[in-house]
Design an enzyme around this catalytic site. Structure first.
Site, short mmCIF file in Angstrom:
data_model
loop_
_atom_site.label_atom_id
_atom_site.label_comp_id
_atom_site.label_asym_id
_atom_site.label_seq_id
_atom_site.Cartn_x
_atom_site.Cartn_y
_atom_site.Cartn_z
N ASP A 160 0.85 -1.18 0.00
CA ASP A 160 0.00 0.00 0.00
C ASP A 160 0.89 1.24 0.00
OD1 ASP A 160 -3.16 0.50 0.59
OD2 ASP A 160 -1.95 2.16 1.37
N VAL A 198 2.45 1.98 -6.54
CA VAL A 198 2.39 1.08 -7.69
C VAL A 198 2.48 1.81 -9.02
CG1 VAL A 198 1.22 -0.82 -6.52
CG2 VAL A 198 -0.13 1.05 -7.50
N ASN A 237 -5.19 -4.56 -6.95
CA ASN A 237 -6.43 -3.96 -6.46
C ASN A 237 -6.37 -2.45 -6.35
OD1 ASN A 237 -8.97 -3.85 -4.67
ND2 ASN A 237 -7.37 -3.12 -3.26
N TYR A 260 -12.14 7.56 -14.90
CA TYR A 260 -12.13 6.26 -14.21
C TYR A 260 -12.60 5.16 -15.16
CZ TYR A 260 -12.94 2.90 -10.40
OH TYR A 260 -12.92 1.81 -9.57
N LYS A 287 -10.44 1.96 -16.59
CA LYS A 287 -10.85 0.62 -16.19
C LYS A 287 -11.21 -0.24 -17.41
CE LYS A 287 -10.56 0.44 -11.65
NZ LYS A 287 -9.78 -0.59 -10.95
N ALA A 301 -16.83 -5.21 -9.61
CA ALA A 301 -17.58 -4.87 -8.40
C ALA A 301 -18.21 -3.49 -8.53
CB ALA A 301 -16.66 -4.93 -7.19
#
Length: 731
Positions: free
Chosen positions: A480, A504, A530, A629, A633, A659
């Site tokens: 994280d 990341v 994630n 976004y 994605k 999700a």
């Protein structure tokens, strides 16, 4: 090695008060206190080793006083033992067994269990009879490294007599059980007569090639005698002369992250070829102590000598595997040669193990079935000692014992020669059913032996996912941006879990983090990519910087993570670059066929791997004001499919979760209140605005990731976790 007397009268009194409030007697409370003191010192006992006892009384149903032996029970560790860890056994029936000439292991265990005060208590120690036969109230037993350095000498009896004088009984090696108990008490009684005649009080027993006993009328006396006897051993060792014989090792060897995954893969292929499970975890010890052993020219000879005490063989095997020296950093040819040597070394180790088993099984009448022939300790000159286990915790236990072996070996060599028990006695202990029972036979959890990395691991979904994988037996690395938060989640995932700070979006940080994972666990099996965040605004008016930032985190960061993971997967399976990457032009159909042939775990002995991505419903059902976004994605979903297409042939499965509407950093409680109010809905109705009418939780997403990880014949899948959203359905 330097043991300390940790006894505190104040702490002992506090223990009596603490346990007394729970109805525990003072003798058992003090037994618990001093046992934990012994267990806290790794130079005395390790991971379930050693045992302790107290003779006291309990009150029977009719109010009668029953003499009992409260002795360490199976499955308890002295370092964390509590009063139930010393189950009470009726003392007189145990002592009556001394009249027998022999007693089988099965009959001994049955007699001990039949005399338990609590029938549900754990099995008493296999050395319970030895404790029972001795007259002292408190008895302590350890495998002190310093003592073993004396007891593992060719002339151990003479050395120990020189060091301890007549204060101890010397007992030649006998395998634990009834015969050892008989031998010890016979020798004790003879020594006690001599000691009484000369005015010397016996303080303990040295079991040659095995360990040390101390005893006394009080817990403090027995404990302090143990410490004093070990100190005498340490003082003698301090007079030794430790001479090294340096072997040729590179000044700057290749890093652990380059070597351990190759070793892990070779172990997996060897295990798979033998019909065993292919996944193992590694624990490297590159301490000065470990390096002093592996970098010495006598390593091969030392490795053939055996274990410091037979009690260790069930965890380490009789001998470590010695590999060629680590190649120099940057020497690609030497690295490939070293990698190629692994299979030959493992084959030779297995052949030697099987030959030893055949010899020994013939000796005992052919009644044993062979255990696996994989090593549990690997010595790599230039790198260190590597412990091997079915989990990170088990690998750490093995590595701890390997370091104890190194400690004992070097100390023994400094005063003479390290010469532990031979092949016959080691085999008898390794294949003793009562010793194997210590390891337990519980079924492994579904994702045991798996190393899992979760990015964005401190967020709601990431933390839930890490915990869900840990609950299924996996070992976790939590990454994280917030390193402290990652470490906090890791602590909840197990004692060996790793928490790392990692941005990341920075490929160098990702590579560094994955190298740390490889060095810590030996390799990698599953990645849950994630981490993500949402940038709002109409797409036509969105600042370019926001769009680029969204793609950096929601697309390119996943690419960085996937590339780092694939690099480790390839090291484990020693795979070359795919043909396409080298200019080949295999068709999509050929690639898909290769994937279908190699997607399962263990195909051709490969470890394979898994990439799991958090895609989001925005990839399929974009919403107004979330163009940055949704487009990033959508690109991520295409990336998932491309990896599934190209990596199936390597046995690497690639799947994703779709999700929606999860309480997290993307959808905060404040946002939920505002959105539900704007729609004239309650928060519950807003969060349950799906076909099932139920709020979807972070834990639901976590369970979906775990489910995908367990689907061994599924790749390229997108699993929806949104309670039912027609617009986001894949088909």
């Amino acid at each position: 090695m330097s043991v300390l007397n940790r006894w505190s009268d104040a702490e002992a009194a506090a223990a009596v008060a603490h346990y007394g409030a729970q109805g525990v007697s003072e003798p058992l409370a003090l037994r618990t206190y001093s046992a934990r003191l012994l267990g806290a010192d790794p130079d005395l006992v390790l991971h379930g080793g050693g045992n302790t006892s107290v003779k006291t009384t309990v009150t029977g149903l009719l109010g009668e006083a029953i003499p009992v032996l409260c002795v360490k029970g199976s499955g308890w560790d002295l370092g964390t033992i509590e009063p139930p860890g010393h189950p009470a056994v009726r003392l007189e029936p145990l002592r009556a067994l001394r009249a027998l000439n022999s007693l089988s292991d099965e009959a001994m265990v049955a007699a001990q269990r039949n005399n338990l005060i609590d029938p549900a208590a754990p099995n008493p120690s296999v050395e319970a009879l030895l404790h029972a036969f001795l007259p002292h109230t408190f008895v302590d037993h350890t495998h002190s490294s310093a003592l073993l350095a004396l007891a593992d000498q060719p002339d151990a009896a003479a050395v120990c007599r020189q060091v301890f004088g007549e204060r101890v009984v010397l007992v030649p090696y006998v395998m634990p059980g009834f015969a050892l108990a008989q031998s010890c008490v016979d020798l004790y009684e003879a020594a006690a007569e001599r000691a009484a005649a000369s005015g010397v009080e016996l303080e303990g027993m040295v079991l040659l090639k095995h360990g040390l006993f101390s005893f006394g009328s009080t817990a403090k006396q027995s404990y302090e005698r143990m410490i004093e006897l070990v100190r005498l051993a340490e003082q003698h060792l301090a007079t030794g002369n430790r001479l090294s014989q340096p072997a040729a090792v590179p000044e700057r060897p290749a890093p652990a992250a380059a070597l351990l995954p190759r070793l892990r893969g070779a172990l997996g292929r060897a295990a798979s070829a033998a019909g065993a499970r292919s996944h193992w975890l590694l624990d490297l010890r590159a301490t000065p102590l470990a390096r002093a052993v592996v970098d010495d020219g006598r390593l091969a000879d030392w490795a053939r000598r055996g274990v410091a005490t037979p009690d260790h063989v069930i965890r380490t095997k009789a001998h470590p595997l010695v590999l060629p020296a680590a190649p120099a950093a940057g020497d690609a040819a030497a690295l490939e040669a070293w990698s190629a040597s692994l299979a030959m070394a493992l084959t030779a180790y297995a052949a030697n193990y099987q030959a030893s088993f055949s010899r020994q099984n013939d000796r005992v009448g052919g009644i044993k079935k062979p255990l696996d022939s994989l090593p549990r300790v690997v010595a790599i000159p230039g790198l260190g000692l590597v412990g091997i286990g079915k989990s990170a915790a088990e690998a750490a236990v093995t590595a701890d014992i390997a370091e104890t072996w190194a400690t004992t070996l070097l100390a023994a060599e400094s005063i003479g020669r390290f010469e532990p028990v031979g092949e016959n006695d080691t085999f008898d202990m390794e294949y003793w059913s009562l010793e194997q029972a210590k390891l337990g036979k519980a079924a492994e959890k579904p994702l045991a032996r798996s190393v899992v990395v979760v990015t964005g691991g401190a967020g709601a979904i990431g933390a839930a996912t890490a915990l869900a994988f840990a609950a299924q037996g996996a070992d976790l690395a939590v990454l994280d941006l917030d390193g402290e938060a990652a470490a906090a989640v890791a602590r909840r995932c197990g004692s060996r879990a790793l928490g790392l700070a990692c941005n990341v979006t920075d490929p160098l940080q990702v590579q560094t983090a994955f190298a740390a994972v490889a060095a810590h666990f030996g390799g990698l099996d599953i990645v849950v990519s994630n981490a993500g965040a949402a940038w709002g605004g109409r797409i036509a008016e969105l600042p370019e910087a926001d769009l680029r930032a969204s793609f950096e985190l929601n697309f390119f960061a996943h690419q960085h993570v996937a590339q780092a993971a694939l690099a480790l997967f390839r090291l484990q399976d020693t795979l070359p670059c795919p043909a396409g990457a080298a200019g080949g032009n295999a068709s999509a159909n050929q690639a898909a066929s290769a994937g279908a042939a190699g997607a399962g775990e263990g195909v051709s002995g490969r470890l394979g791997g898994q990439l799991l991505f958090n895609v989001s419903k925005q990839a399929l059902n974009p919403g107004p004001g979330f163009g940055a976004y949704g487009t990033s994605k959508a690109a991520l979903l295409a990336l998932v499919r491309q990896y599934a297409l190209e990596e199936g042939g390597a046995g690497i499965r690639v799947n994703a979760i779709n999700a929606d509407r999860i309480r997290s950093g993307l959808l905060t409680d404040t946002m939920i209140r505002e959105r539900s109010a704007a729609r004239g809905l309650s928060e519950a109705d807003y969060m349950g605005g799906n076909l099932l009418g139920s709020e979807v939780r972070a834990e639901d997403v976590a369970e979906a990731f775990v489910a995908l990880a367990r689907l061994e014949r599924t790749t390229g899948a997108l699993l929806t976790v949104d309670g039912g959203n027609v617009a986001a359905m894949v088909r």
